[in-house]
Design a protein around this motif. Structure first.
Motif, PDB file in Angstrom:
ATOM      1  N   GLU A 293     111.626  94.216  41.772  1.00 29.14           N
ATOM      2  CA  GLU A 293     112.913  95.361  41.004  1.00 29.14           C
ATOM      3  C   GLU A 293     111.955  96.582  42.090  1.00 29.14           C
ATOM      4  OE1 GLU A 293     114.152  94.709  37.057  1.00 29.14           O
ATOM      5  OE2 GLU A 293     116.321  93.511  38.448  1.00 29.14           O
ATOM      6  N   GLY A 294     110.032  96.726  41.934  1.00 30.18           N
ATOM      7  CA  GLY A 294     108.964  96.929  42.255  1.00 30.18           C
ATOM      8  C   GLY A 294     108.746  97.527  41.143  1.00 30.18           C
ATOM      9  N   LYS A 295     109.138  96.808  39.700  1.00 31.55           N
ATOM     10  CA  LYS A 295     108.339  97.236  38.486  1.00 31.55           C
ATOM     11  C   LYS A 295     106.598  97.642  38.605  1.00 31.55           C
ATOM     12  CE  LYS A 295     112.377  96.971  35.793  1.00 31.55           C
ATOM     13  NZ  LYS A 295     113.090  96.078  34.542  1.00 31.55           N
ATOM     14  N   THR A 296     105.997  98.320  37.979  1.00 32.18           N
ATOM     15  CA  THR A 296     104.466  97.505  38.061  1.00 32.18           C
ATOM     16  C   THR A 296     104.380  98.129  36.355  1.00 32.18           C
ATOM     17  OG1 THR A 296     104.622 100.828  37.476  1.00 32.18           O
ATOM     18  CG2 THR A 296     104.381  99.583  40.132  1.00 32.18           C
ATOM     19  N   PHE A 297     102.910  98.001  36.205  1.00 31.86           N
ATOM     20  CA  PHE A 297     102.412  97.102  34.634  1.00 31.86           C
ATOM     21  C   PHE A 297     101.205  97.741  34.586  1.00 31.86           C
ATOM     22  CE2 PHE A 297     106.281  93.682  35.604  1.00 31.86           C
ATOM     23  CZ  PHE A 297     107.298  93.735  34.268  1.00 31.86           C
ATOM     24  N   THR A 298     100.738  97.403  33.375  1.00 29.69           N
ATOM     25  CA  THR A 298      99.773  98.451  33.252  1.00 29.69           C
ATOM     26  C   THR A 298      98.885  97.187  32.143  1.00 29.69           C
ATOM     27  OG1 THR A 298      99.952 100.170  31.429  1.00 29.69           O
ATOM     28  CG2 THR A 298      99.193 100.754  33.920  1.00 29.69           C
ATOM     29  N   PRO A 299      97.624  97.270  32.426  1.00 28.09           N
ATOM     30  CA  PRO A 299      96.961  96.538  30.570  1.00 28.09           C
ATOM     31  C   PRO A 299      96.844  96.871  29.407  1.00 28.09           C
ATOM     32  CG  PRO A 299      95.193  97.431  33.014  1.00 28.09           C
ATOM     33  CD  PRO A 299      96.966  98.572  32.879  1.00 28.09           C
ATOM     34  N   GLY A 300      97.216  95.796  28.938  1.00 28.58           N
ATOM     35  CA  GLY A 300      97.243  96.570  27.436  1.00 28.58           C
ATOM     36  C   GLY A 300      98.285  95.962  26.375  1.00 28.58           C
ATOM     37  N   PRO A 301      98.231  96.064  25.691  1.00 29.61           N
ATOM     38  CA  PRO A 301      98.966  94.968  25.090  1.00 29.61           C
ATOM     39  C   PRO A 301     100.703  94.638  25.293  1.00 29.61           C
ATOM     40  CG  PRO A 301      98.275  96.637  22.563  1.00 29.61           C
ATOM     41  CD  PRO A 301      97.940  96.756  24.563  1.00 29.61           C
ATOM     42  N   THR A 302     101.433  93.878  25.415  1.00 24.05           N
ATOM     43  CA  THR A 302     103.102  93.644  25.310  1.00 24.05           C
ATOM     44  C   THR A 302     104.092  94.034  24.418  1.00 24.05           C
ATOM     45  OG1 THR A 302     102.714  90.859  25.668  1.00 24.05           O
ATOM     46  CG2 THR A 302     101.746  92.189  27.591  1.00 24.05           C
ATOM     47  N   GLY A 303     105.016  94.245  24.677  1.00 24.49           N
ATOM     48  CA  GLY A 303     106.202  93.350  23.170  1.00 24.49           C
ATOM     49  C   GLY A 303     106.632  92.256  23.205  1.00 24.49           C
ATOM     50  N   HIS A 304     105.903  91.275  23.620  1.00 23.08           N
ATOM     51  CA  HIS A 304     106.008  89.511  23.680  1.00 23.08           C
ATOM     52  C   HIS A 304     104.778  88.917  23.384  1.00 23.08           C
ATOM     53  CE1 HIS A 304     105.238  90.211  28.139  1.00 23.08           C
ATOM     54  NE2 HIS A 304     104.278  89.011  27.852  1.00 23.08           N
ATOM     55  N   GLY A 305     103.950  89.699  22.181  1.00 23.71           N
ATOM     56  CA  GLY A 305     102.700  89.149  21.574  1.00 23.71           C
ATOM     57  C   GLY A 305     101.790  89.012  22.458  1.00 23.71           C
ATOM     58  N   SER A 306     101.470  89.361  23.836  1.00 24.34           N
ATOM     59  CA  SER A 306      99.630  89.179  24.437  1.00 24.34           C
ATOM     60  C   SER A 306      99.480  89.928  24.665  1.00 24.34           C
ATOM     61  CB  SER A 306     100.821  88.573  25.598  1.00 24.34           C
ATOM     62  OG  SER A 306     101.609  89.141  26.865  1.00 24.34           O
ATOM     63  N   THR A 307      98.869  89.940  25.971  1.00 15.25           N
ATOM     64  CA  THR A 307      97.761  91.307  25.966  1.00 15.25           C
ATOM     65  C   THR A 307      97.918  91.501  27.642  1.00 15.25           C
ATOM     66  OG1 THR A 307      96.496  91.923  24.238  1.00 15.25           O
ATOM     67  CG2 THR A 307      95.660  92.569  26.153  1.00 15.25           C
ATOM     68  N   ILE A 308      97.899  92.534  28.783  1.00 16.02           N
ATOM     69  CA  ILE A 308      97.924  92.155  30.109  1.00 16.02           C
ATOM     70  C   ILE A 308      96.729  92.313  30.324  1.00 16.02           C
ATOM     71  CG2 ILE A 308      98.713  92.883  32.269  1.00 16.02           C
ATOM     72  CD1 ILE A 308     101.591  94.103  31.528  1.00 16.02           C
TER      73      ILE A 308
END
Length: 343
Positions: A293-308
Motif C-alpha cells: 500500500e506504499g505506507k512508510t514508518f519511522t523509528p520509535g515506539p509502536t502501538g503494539h509494545g515494540s520499538t522500530i
C-alpha cells in the motif's frame, strides 16, 4: 503443501491450467499478492510460525501465493523468491538463515520495487522494507545473566551456538560472551558451533561432557533444534536430574516452544526466552500489506509494545521476547500456551 481457500473449486481449475500461477489466500490486497518463503519446517518453532501464518491468511489476512519452503538452503531461498515474483508476488516475506548470502537477491527485488519483510533474521546487506525480529543480543545477555546468577558466578557452561553465518547466531553468541566476560569471569564457557543442527549439537555436547563431566550449565540458542537432542543425551548419561536437586544442570533455552514450556514444568530445564512466533507471523503480514500500500514508518515506539529502530539497510521492528521460568510458565499470554503442539 495443502492449500486453504474459500474458492476451492476455482483454485483447482486455476492450478490445472497454470501450475505456477497459485491462488489467492485471504482477502484481496490493493497492489498485488504476497509471496512467502518458509525458511525450514524441521523445528517446532518454525512449524508454529507456519501455523500462525496459515491461520492469519485463512481468517481475513492479505492475499498470498502458496507458501514455499527453502529448507535451510540459501540457494533455494533465492530460487523460491524468483519463482514467487514470476508468479506475480508484489511483496516478499522471507527469513534467510544465511544473512550474508541474500544481498544479491535483495538488490534484484529492490530494482523491481518489491518490498521485502525479513522475519527473525536481519540481512547483512541489501535493502529491506522491514525486519520483524526480537532483539537477539538481548537473548544472549538475558541468558547469560540468568545462568550466571543461578550458578552463583562459578562453573562450566556449554553454549550450543546457532549458525554463525546468521546474524541471530552472531548476535546471541557475541552478547553472551561479552556478558559472561564482564559479569561472570569465573564461569568457563565452551562455545559449540552447531549450524542450528540438533545432531551436531548432541555430538559436540557428548564430547564436551566426556572431557569435562563438571559442566553445570547449558545455553541452548534454539530450543526448537536443540532441546530434544540435549534432553535425550542427558537422559542417556543419567545427568537429567530435576531442577532443585543435587547434580541438576541448569539449562536456559531460546524459542519458547510448547516442548520447552513442558520441560520447564517437568523440571528438566529452568528457563527459556519466548520468541514470539505469533507476532512474527502477524506483523510479517502486516508490514507486507503496508508495503503493498506504499505506507512508510519511522523509528520509535509502536502501538503494539515494540520499538522500530533504524538499521543500515532499512528498519527493524524489535518485538518483545519475555523470560519464562517455572513462575511464569503457565501465563496464558505466552503464544505456546495458546497454540499448543503441532499435530
Amino acid at each position: 503443501m495443502r492449500l486453504r481457500t474459500t474458492g476451492a473449486a476455482a483454485c483447482a481449475v486455476l492450478l490445472a491450467t497454470a501450475a505456477l500461477a497459485g491462488c489467492n489466500r485471504g482477502s484481496s490486497t490493493a497492489g498485488g499478492r504476497i509471496g512467502i518463503d518458509m525458511p525450514r519446517t524441521d523445528t517446532d518453532f518454525w512449524n508454529s510460525y507456519q501455523q500462525y501464518l496459515e491461520r492469519d491468511l485463512d481468517h481475513g489476512g492479505p492475499a498470498a501465493l502458496p507458501l514455499s519452503n527453502s529448507q535451510n538452503d540459501i540457494a533455494k531461498v533465492v530460487s523460491n523468491v524468483q519463482a514467487l515474483t514470476d508468479q506475480g508476488a508484489k511483496a516478499i516475506v522471507m527469513a534467510p538463515q544465511d544473512t550474508g548470502a541474500i544481498a544479491s537477491a535483495l538488490r534484484r527485488l529492490a530494482e523491481k520495487k518489491i518490498p521485502v519483510v525479513s522475519v527473525d533474521t536481519r540481512p547483512d546487506e541489501g535493502k529491506v522494507y522491514m525486519v520483524v525480529r526480537a532483539d537477539n543480543r538481548a537473548y544472549g545477555e538475558k541468558s547469560c545473566d540468568y545462568l550466571g546468577r543461578k550458578l552463583g558466578g562459578r562453573g562450566r557452561v556449554a553454549e550450543l551456538q546457532g549458525d554463525l553465518s546468521s546474524i541471530n547466531g552472531r548476535d546471541r553468541s557475541e552478547a553472551f560472551a561479552a556478558c559472561m566476560k564482564k559479569k561472570f569471569p569465573k564461569i568457563t564457557v565452551h562455545e559449540l558451533a552447531t549450524d542450528w543442527k540438533g545432531e551436531v549439537a548432541s555430538g559436540k555436547l557428548q564430547s564436551l561432557l566426556a572431557q569435562h563431566p563438571d559442566v553445570n550449565g547449558i545455553y541452548l540458542q534454539a530450543g526448537g533444534a536443540f532441546l530434544q537432542p540435549t534432553l535425550a543425551l542427558l537422559q542417556q548419561k543419567k545427568l537429567l536430574r530435576p531442577a532443585g536437586s543435587d547434580g541438576h544442570i541448569t539449562i536456559i533455552s531460546n524459542d519458547g516452544i510448547p516442548d520447552e514450556l513442558d520441560a520447564i514444568r517437568a523440571g528438566k530445564i529452568d528457563a527459556t526466552l519466548s520468541q514470539p512466533a505469533d507476532l512474527y507471523a502477524k506483523y510479517a503480514l502486516y508490514y507486507a500489506k503496508a508495503g503493498l500500500e506504499g505506507k512508510t514508518f519511522t523509528p520509535g515506539p509502536t502501538g503494539h509494545g515494540s520499538t522500530i529502530v533504524k538499521i543500515k539497510n532499512g528498519l527493524e521492528d524489535q518485538l518483545p521476547a519475555p523470560l519464562v521460568t517455572k513462575d511464569t510458565v503457565d501465563d496464558k499470554k505466552l503464544w505456546a500456551n495458546q497454540l499448543g503442539k503441532k499435530k
